[in-house]
Design a protein around this motif. Structure first.
Motif, mmCIF file in Angstrom:
data_model
loop_
_atom_site.group_PDB
_atom_site.id
_atom_site.type_symbol
_atom_site.label_atom_id
_atom_site.label_comp_id
_atom_site.label_asym_id
_atom_site.label_seq_id
_atom_site.Cartn_x
_atom_site.Cartn_y
_atom_site.Cartn_z
ATOM 1 N N LYS A 45 0.589 -1.633 0.183
ATOM 2 C CA LYS A 45 0.174 -0.074 0.325
ATOM 3 C C LYS A 45 0.717 1.421 0.234
ATOM 4 O O LYS A 45 0.373 2.415 -0.519
ATOM 5 C CB LYS A 45 -1.000 0.356 1.107
ATOM 6 C CG LYS A 45 -1.602 -0.877 1.549
ATOM 7 C CD LYS A 45 -3.204 -0.907 2.352
ATOM 8 C CE LYS A 45 -2.220 -1.258 3.263
ATOM 9 N NZ LYS A 45 -2.009 -2.971 3.659
ATOM 10 N N ARG A 48 3.146 3.659 4.223
ATOM 11 C CA ARG A 48 4.608 5.309 5.211
ATOM 12 C C ARG A 48 4.810 5.912 4.519
ATOM 13 O O ARG A 48 5.252 7.094 4.750
ATOM 14 C CB ARG A 48 5.367 4.477 6.164
ATOM 15 C CG ARG A 48 5.118 3.194 6.671
ATOM 16 C CD ARG A 48 5.135 1.862 6.903
ATOM 17 N NE ARG A 48 4.398 0.815 7.776
ATOM 18 C CZ ARG A 48 3.953 0.172 7.546
ATOM 19 N NH1 ARG A 48 3.202 -0.106 6.657
ATOM 20 N NH2 ARG A 48 3.053 -0.929 7.998
ATOM 21 N N HIS A 83 12.314 -10.898 7.064
ATOM 22 C CA HIS A 83 12.888 -11.685 8.480
ATOM 23 C C HIS A 83 11.202 -12.507 8.926
ATOM 24 O O HIS A 83 10.802 -13.051 9.256
ATOM 25 C CB HIS A 83 13.065 -10.166 8.975
ATOM 26 C CG HIS A 83 14.211 -10.578 8.382
ATOM 27 N ND1 HIS A 83 15.454 -9.853 9.102
ATOM 28 C CD2 HIS A 83 15.275 -10.912 7.476
ATOM 29 C CE1 HIS A 83 16.550 -9.918 8.730
ATOM 30 N NE2 HIS A 83 16.451 -10.520 7.486
ATOM 31 N N ARG A 96 1.742 -10.421 -0.340
ATOM 32 C CA ARG A 96 0.907 -8.971 -0.962
ATOM 33 C C ARG A 96 1.516 -10.082 -2.039
ATOM 34 O O ARG A 96 1.641 -9.682 -3.048
ATOM 35 C CB ARG A 96 2.744 -8.442 -1.038
ATOM 36 C CG ARG A 96 2.396 -7.099 0.251
ATOM 37 C CD ARG A 96 4.376 -6.681 -0.386
ATOM 38 N NE ARG A 96 4.165 -5.130 0.021
ATOM 39 C CZ ARG A 96 4.930 -4.244 0.151
ATOM 40 N NH1 ARG A 96 5.859 -4.319 -0.521
ATOM 41 N NH2 ARG A 96 4.962 -3.241 1.256
ATOM 42 N N ASP A 222 -5.736 -4.464 11.375
ATOM 43 C CA ASP A 222 -5.205 -5.565 11.581
ATOM 44 C C ASP A 222 -5.970 -7.365 11.897
ATOM 45 O O ASP A 222 -6.050 -7.559 11.587
ATOM 46 C CB ASP A 222 -3.772 -5.428 10.834
ATOM 47 C CG ASP A 222 -2.719 -6.331 10.637
ATOM 48 O OD1 ASP A 222 -2.075 -5.950 9.248
ATOM 49 O OD2 ASP A 222 -1.876 -7.060 10.586
HETATM 50 C C1 GRG Z 1 11.273 -9.291 12.097
HETATM 51 C C2 GRG Z 1 12.522 -7.252 12.226
HETATM 52 C C3 GRG Z 1 11.053 -8.329 12.731
HETATM 53 C C4 GRG Z 1 10.593 -6.977 12.606
HETATM 54 C C5 GRG Z 1 8.742 -7.509 12.240
HETATM 55 C C6 GRG Z 1 6.537 -5.183 12.059
HETATM 56 C C7 GRG Z 1 7.264 -6.283 11.578
HETATM 57 C C8 GRG Z 1 7.821 -6.932 12.733
HETATM 58 C C9 GRG Z 1 6.642 -7.581 11.568
HETATM 59 C C10 GRG Z 1 5.571 -7.289 10.542
HETATM 60 C C11 GRG Z 1 4.317 -8.457 10.895
HETATM 61 C C12 GRG Z 1 2.732 -7.733 11.106
HETATM 62 C C13 GRG Z 1 2.251 -8.627 9.982
HETATM 63 C C14 GRG Z 1 2.638 -6.785 11.367
HETATM 64 C C15 GRG Z 1 1.050 -6.362 11.722
HETATM 65 C C16 GRG Z 1 1.686 -5.274 10.516
HETATM 66 C C17 GRG Z 1 1.484 -4.846 9.956
HETATM 67 C C18 GRG Z 1 3.671 -4.192 9.536
HETATM 68 C C19 GRG Z 1 1.831 -5.291 8.627
HETATM 69 C C20 GRG Z 1 2.227 -4.976 7.400
HETATM 70 O O1 GRG Z 1 1.681 -3.823 6.882
HETATM 71 P P1 GRG Z 1 1.219 -3.105 5.335
HETATM 72 O O2 GRG Z 1 -0.482 -3.513 5.834
HETATM 73 O O3 GRG Z 1 1.672 -3.852 4.506
HETATM 74 O O4 GRG Z 1 1.323 -1.455 5.644
HETATM 75 P P2 GRG Z 1 1.891 -3.610 3.385
HETATM 76 O O5 GRG Z 1 2.099 -4.868 2.460
HETATM 77 O O6 GRG Z 1 0.693 -2.794 1.999
HETATM 78 O O7 GRG Z 1 3.413 -2.458 3.203
#
Ligand code: GRG
Length: 295
Positions: A45, A48, A83, A96, A222
């Motif tokens: 999306k 950020r 990661h 994605r 989420d």
């Molecule tokens: C591994 C160092 C390390 C950190 C991981 C952010 C995170 C920390 C993990 C992601 C897992 C997750 C699903 C977190 C929930 C919120 C999130 C970051 C969702 C994904 O972000 P979006 O919706 O994704 O902005 P797109 O794909 O649109 O960029």
């Protein structure tokens, strides 16, 4: 411009910039560059970078410089996803709408691609093209390191893994974890524009308040999508939280309560923008989008 059009415009600009910044031309180890491109150029999306571009525009900073800060931040976000999807963490196959990086390549390459994305973010931020003033670049890099590192996103991920182990359902603890794990990058996205614009303390505080509310609303949304949506809609696995025994905002508030809470946070985020005129409308709409989104 409507919010949707502005988000799409930023996404297109960020993809073109990432395509250039992560070029295969002259790549010394093309496989890792290909894996970085595979994950960073996948359709996200780009929320950020959108926030960086909008806070920069509202506070009067240069758009191209804001895109570079947004691209750096997106590289950090993509590294965290690569990661997080690894077998040692969430062990996911879909991200994605595509196979995750370690499935498309292999685990070692995915680890290196994440490392490469983390590192290139600082190469982008500290390049003079991001800002002519080295002091501004240093502040951008310092705050990005703080937001991403052990007292930011990485720390939040560590605490989240520990909370999963002990099946914690403590609201304050969950809010504190999410404020680091996802909130820190949202805070940086709004503050990044303020740093570029060399804005004063009041503007920075407003952007921080907006980011805190929006970051928490995003996380609650989420959790809701994890139970209400499908892998086809989300482009990633669903029902993951229950599977992992993870305490979510839905456990704490119920589904309707979580929706009401997310909506109240979006209202508070909008309230933080009251001293800006219509130029902040796309941020107002973004707060609504965050809680109403379907992916
Ligand atoms: C591994 C160092 C390390 C950190 C991981 C952010 C995170 C920390 C993990 C992601 C897992 C997750 C699903 C977190 C929930 C919120 C999130 C970051 C969702 C994904 O972000 P979006 O919706 O994704 O902005 P797109 O794909 O649109 O960029």
């Amino acid at each position: 411009m409507t919010f949707q059009a502005a988000l799409k415009k930023t996404a297109d600009e960020i993809e073109a910039l990432l395509d250039d910044l992560l070029s295969l031309d002259g790549a010394r180890a093309p496989r890792v560059t290909e894996a970085m491109r595979y994950s960073a150029l996948a359709q996200g999306k780009r929320l950020r970078p959108f926030f960086v571009a909008e806070s920069a525009r509202i506070l009067g900073a240069d758009h191209h410089q804001a895109l570079r800060v947004g691209a750096a931040l997106e590289c950090i976000h993509c590294y965290s996803l690569v990661h997080d999807d690894l077998p040692a963490m969430d062990d996911d196959d879909l991200r994605r709408g595509k196979p995750t990086c370690h499935i498309a390549f292999d685990e070692a390459t995915a680890i290196l691609a994440g490392d490469g994305l983390l590192t290139v973010a600082f190469e982008i931020i500290t390049d003079p093209a991001t800002h002519s003033d080295g002091v501004v670049r240093a502040e951008l890099a310092l705050e990005l390191a703080r937001a991403s590192g052990h007292n930011g996103m990485v720390g939040g991920q560590m605490l989240d893994l520990a909370a999963e182990e002990k099946h914690s359902h403590d609201l304050d603890e969950i809010i504190a974890i999410q404020s680091l794990k996802t909130g820190a990058l949202f805070r940086y996205s709004l503050e990044g524009g303020a740093i570029l614009a060399q804005a004063g303390a009041e503007d920075r505080e407003r952007m921080r308040t907006y980011a805190d509310r929006v970051g928490l609303a995003f996380q609650i949304a989420d959790d809701i999508l994890d139970v209400e949506s499908s892998p086809e809609q989300l482009g990633k696995a669903t029902q993951k939280d229950a599977e992992a025994g993870k305490a979510t905002f839905i456990d704490l508030f119920g589904l309707d309560g979580a929706k009401a809470r997310a909506s109240a946070l979006a209202d508070e985020a909008v309230g933080a923008l009251s001293s800006y005129d219509s130029k902040a409308d796309s941020l107002r709409e973004a707060a609504r989008f965050i809680v109403e989104r379907k992916n």
